[in-house]
Design an enzyme around this catalytic site. Structure first.
Site, PDB file in Angstrom:
ATOM      1  N   HIS A 136      -6.546   3.812   1.474  1.00 48.05           N
ATOM      2  CA  HIS A 136      -5.894   3.057   2.339  1.00 48.05           C
ATOM      3  C   HIS A 136      -5.716   3.175   4.170  1.00 48.05           C
ATOM      4  CE1 HIS A 136      -5.554  -1.406   3.408  1.00 48.05           C
ATOM      5  NE2 HIS A 136      -4.291  -1.207   4.216  1.00 48.05           N
TER       6      HIS A 136
ATOM      7  N   ASP B 144     -11.424  -5.129   1.912  1.00 49.33           N
ATOM      8  CA  ASP B 144      -9.329  -6.101   1.941  1.00 49.33           C
ATOM      9  C   ASP B 144      -9.939  -8.139   2.338  1.00 49.33           C
ATOM     10  OD1 ASP B 144      -9.841  -3.344   2.985  1.00 49.33           O
ATOM     11  OD2 ASP B 144      -8.191  -3.807   3.820  1.00 49.33           O
TER      12      ASP B 144
ATOM     13  N   HIS C 127      -8.395  -1.117   4.960  1.00 50.45           N
ATOM     14  CA  HIS C 127      -7.415  -0.927   5.998  1.00 50.45           C
ATOM     15  C   HIS C 127      -8.181  -1.458   7.651  1.00 50.45           C
ATOM     16  CE1 HIS C 127      -3.774  -0.434   8.528  1.00 50.45           C
ATOM     17  NE2 HIS C 127      -4.881   0.079   9.186  1.00 50.45           N
TER      18      HIS C 127
ATOM     19  N   HIS D  93       0.062  -3.632   4.337  1.00 53.33           N
ATOM     20  CA  HIS D  93       1.372  -4.918   4.339  1.00 53.33           C
ATOM     21  C   HIS D  93       2.000  -5.553   2.670  1.00 53.33           C
ATOM     22  CE1 HIS D  93       0.296  -5.664   7.999  1.00 53.33           C
ATOM     23  NE2 HIS D  93      -1.041  -5.681   8.128  1.00 53.33           N
TER      24      HIS D  93
ATOM     25  N   HIS E 268     -10.680  -2.814   8.430  1.00 51.62           N
ATOM     26  CA  HIS E 268     -11.474  -4.269   8.414  1.00 51.62           C
ATOM     27  C   HIS E 268     -13.359  -3.901   8.489  1.00 51.62           C
ATOM     28  CE1 HIS E 268      -8.542  -6.877   7.707  1.00 51.62           C
ATOM     29  NE2 HIS E 268      -8.058  -5.464   6.660  1.00 51.62           N
TER      30      HIS E 268
ATOM     31  N   GLU F 176      -4.768  -7.058   0.472  1.00 54.02           N
ATOM     32  CA  GLU F 176      -3.307  -7.075   0.856  1.00 54.02           C
ATOM     33  C   GLU F 176      -2.907  -7.624   1.406  1.00 54.02           C
ATOM     34  OE1 GLU F 176      -1.700  -4.134   3.332  1.00 54.02           O
ATOM     35  OE2 GLU F 176      -3.668  -3.804   4.518  1.00 54.02           O
TER      36      GLU F 176
END
Length: 259
Positions: free
Chosen positions: A151, A10, A176, A69, A178, A41
């Site tokens: 995700h 991400d 998602h 998001h 991170h 995203e």
């Protein structure tokens, strides 16, 4: 002949996008990457604008995937219908704009990229991603390789998806959270897998956010809108080496770097 896929975690904040712009093309050249998928995203912290999507593609991504998001920056809505290289989760409500999967022509032949979102801990109650994945594989027709960005929040849901698609997908990776995971592997039937790619963004942060703001939130203090942390950035990604004839994964490994 092998076909090498790079999946990039991400992109978080403008600094993460700048990091991607600096490093993606040299990284692709170093590893002989044939196809690259980037989750974008969080490029504006919560959401993606059309200009940021174009910047990710210009930086060297072949496909940009999204997640929870997707709808935070509403200017992306018409762009999702106009640009086939931007995917939003396929198991969102079917009347929503955009597409969740597509076939992309490559040197290997048609490659299917599928973007899914998990249901554990997600607020909007998407359709069942396991059943949707089965339907897409039936409908998509001939693909030389199948790549899945899942995700999702829960590691168990991601692992279950990996095994669910083992032998049917070439690679399944999670996005998602991170936070990169150390479980790159080839599953028993030939699917490359990693639970989470991590992120491309501020290194000294809490998921890209200034640590003091995140701490204040967990303490229950009044906080301002989250801001990206300053300082150097990192790019976290996984490399999947596929057999060009069978589409099965032969190797899966991390390729992270720091500014």
């Amino acid at each position: 002949m092998d076909f090498t896929v790079l999946a990039v975690g991400d992109v978080v904040a403008p600094a993460g996008l700048q990091c991607l712009e600096r490093h993606l093309r040299p990284l692709k050249k170093l590893h002989g990457v044939d196809f690259c998928v980037v989750n974008g995203e969080n490029a504006s912290m919560v959401g993606l604008t059309p200009a940021q999507a174009e910047a990710i593609l210009d930086a060297g991504a072949d496909v940009v995937t999204l997640g929870n998001h997707t709808w935070n920056r509403r200017e992306i809505v018409p762009y999702l219908d106009d640009c086939p290289r931007i995917l939003r989760p396929a198991n969102f409500a079917p009347q929503l704009p955009g597409r969740g999967w597509d076939l992309f022509e490559t040197a290997m032949g048609p490659v299917l990229v599928l973007n899914l979102i998990g249901r554990c801990g997600m607020a909007f109650g998407p359709d069942n991603p396991f059943l949707l994945a089965e339907r897409v594989l039936r409908e998509a027709g001939e693909a030389r390789a199948v790549l899945v960005d899942f995700h999702a929040e829960a590691t168990s849901e991601k692992l279950a998806m990996g095994y669910h698609l083992d032998g049917r997908a070439s690679a399944v990776w999670g996005t998602h959270t991170h936070v990169p995971t150390a479980d790159c592997q080839v599953l028993p039937k030939g699917t490359g897998y990693v639970t989470d790619l991590g992120m491309t963004g501020p290194m000294r942060s809490v998921l890209g956010v200034r640590p003091e703001q995140s701490i204040a939130g967990f303490r229950g203090d009044l906080t301002s809108r989250f801001e990206p942390a300053p300082g150097p950035c990192k790019l976290e990604a996984a490399l999947f080496v596929l057999d060009g004839e069978t589409g099965r994964c032969r190797e899966a490994r991390r390729v992270d770097l720091h500014d």
